[in-house]
Design a protein around this motif. Structure first.
Motif, short mmCIF file in Angstrom:
data_model
loop_
_atom_site.label_atom_id
_atom_site.label_comp_id
_atom_site.label_asym_id
_atom_site.label_seq_id
_atom_site.Cartn_x
_atom_site.Cartn_y
_atom_site.Cartn_z
N GLY A 275 0.84 -1.25 0.12
CA GLY A 275 -0.04 -0.06 -0.07
C GLY A 275 1.09 1.25 0.23
O GLY A 275 2.11 1.32 0.31
N GLY A 276 0.19 2.17 -0.66
CA GLY A 276 0.97 3.53 -0.61
C GLY A 276 1.46 4.20 0.71
O GLY A 276 2.35 5.00 0.63
N ALA A 277 0.66 3.94 1.83
CA ALA A 277 0.94 4.41 3.02
C ALA A 277 1.52 3.55 3.88
O ALA A 277 1.62 3.91 5.35
N GLY A 310 -3.28 -0.16 -3.65
CA GLY A 310 -4.07 0.96 -3.52
C GLY A 310 -2.99 1.71 -2.65
O GLY A 310 -1.96 1.51 -2.19
N PRO A 311 -3.91 2.94 -1.88
CA PRO A 311 -3.12 3.86 -1.00
C PRO A 311 -3.08 3.47 0.15
O PRO A 311 -2.87 4.29 0.90
N THR A 322 -11.21 -1.90 -0.40
CA THR A 322 -9.83 -1.64 -0.83
C THR A 322 -9.53 -2.27 -2.10
O THR A 322 -10.12 -3.40 -2.32
N SER A 324 -6.59 -3.47 -2.58
CA SER A 324 -5.78 -4.73 -2.30
C SER A 324 -6.71 -5.83 -1.81
O SER A 324 -6.38 -7.08 -2.31
N ASP A 342 1.05 0.53 -10.79
CA ASP A 342 0.29 1.11 -9.57
C ASP A 342 1.23 2.25 -9.16
O ASP A 342 2.45 1.97 -8.75
N GLU A 344 1.04 4.04 -6.54
CA GLU A 344 1.17 4.06 -5.30
C GLU A 344 2.61 3.31 -4.77
O GLU A 344 3.05 3.81 -3.70
#
Length: 348
Positions: A275-277, A310-311, A322, A324, A342, A344
């Protein structure tokens, strides 16, 4: 995928171990120390987030020994025996004044409908729960959790399994099952064990035989997928799998200890996403003196198939709605998730 040679205890042989240990050759000792310090610092930063959760573990709560069941025990009888053990563990905890643990165990009973293949209420605890009809399932996903997953934090893990099973049903595949495998003593995030593979080797020795038994319990020809989160990806990377395991997904992974997907002891397709974060993307992917896990699985050099995550953050991969969760459901169903670019996740 080529199957890596290994020892009976699940550890790699000397040649593979040599390759893993030699990956950092040529770097200066000072640079190694600097990266290791950054790895430790990143772990401590993450610990500040999870410390309130991990501190809730209750290793001294009284509980009965787990049920001893014969191999040929039917699934309904197995579920009933483990529900009885769970209820007894809840009663003992409440009588001992451990109302917090008792309430969590009572929630796990799910009003007498829960299906546990295994349950052990002692210490940090172990539990293996099934969602769906395992005997008729031709698609089975096994979730392997990361650090600080215990009976005290089980509902968080369980929620992800429920969300995945509901997503599989929504995709029009009723013959699916999800297994939440808390079958090992997960390391604490605030501990040196989370930086080594020691717990992973012990867990892999349990997970491999479990997968063989699971394949026999499911419908004939069922496809099994291993979905491995965080430290769980270190476990999966050391688990020798048979042909029933068709896919292995690594997400939120700190690395596996292997230099490439081809070195893993499985013939399954290997997927990786982040994930992006997810804070774990900032942990240096190094291996030094038995600490750290080397190559990042989302690095193109590792050779895994990428999936869109995703983020989201480190604990968001199985949340409803999500990207993911959608990707992981498609992997379980045997449909390649689309992930050409992707944005992210930086790919190198």
């Amino acid at each position: 995928m080529t199957r890596a040679a290994g020892r009976p205890d699940g550890r790699p042989d000397g040649r593979l171990e040599g390759r893993l240990e030699g990956r950092g050759a040529g770097r200066t000792a000072g640079r190694h120390r600097g990266r290791l310090r950054r790895t430790l610092l990143a772990g401590l930063v993450a610990a500040a987030v999870v410390l309130p959760v991990s501190a809730a573990a209750s290793p001294d709560v009284p509980a009965p020994a787990p049920a001893v069941l014969a191999e040929q025990t039917t699934l309904p009888d197995r579920y009933a025996a483990n529900r009885a053990g769970l209820a007894e563990a809840a009663r003992m905890a409440r009588e001992a004044g451990r109302t917090g643990r008792a309430a969590k165990l009572e929630a796990m009973e799910a009003g007498g409908t829960a299906r546990f293949l295994a349950f052990d209420g002692r210490g940090r605890g172990r539990a293996v729960e099934v969602f769906g009809d395992l005997e008729s399932a031709d698609r089975v996903a096994v979730l392997v959790p990361g650090s600080d997953t215990t009976l005290d934090t089980y509902q968080r893990f369980r929620a992800g399994a429920v969300a995945l099973h509901q997503r599989l049903l929504a995709a029009g595949h009723p013959r699916s099952a999800v297994v939440a495998w808390l079958g090992y003593d997960t390391p604490g995030t605030v501990s040196p064990t989370v930086l080594t593979a020691d717990r992973a080797y012990a867990a892999a020795a349990e997970l491999g035989p479990f997968l063989d038994r699971l394949g026999r319990a499911a419908a004939p020809g069922a496809r099994l997928s291993l979905l491995c989160h965080s430290y769980g990806s270190v476990v999966c990377a050391r688990t020798a799998t048979g042909p029933a395991v068709t896919d292995m997904a690594l997400f939120g992974s700190p690395g596996t200890g292997a230099g490439s997907a081809a070195e893993l002891p499985t013939g399954a397709r290997i997927w990786a996403g982040r994930g992006g974060a997810d804070w774990i993307g900032h942990v240096p992917h190094v291996r030094l003196g038995g600490m750290g896990f080397g190559t990042d699985p989302v690095d193109r050099a590792f050779g895994a198939r990428a999936f869109a995550a995703g983020p989201g953050g480190h604990s968001d991969y199985l949340k409803p709605g999500t990207a993911s969760l959608d990707s992981l459901a498609r992997i379980v169903l045997g449909t390649d998730p689309t992930d050409s670019t992707d944005p992210e996740v930086p790919r190198v």
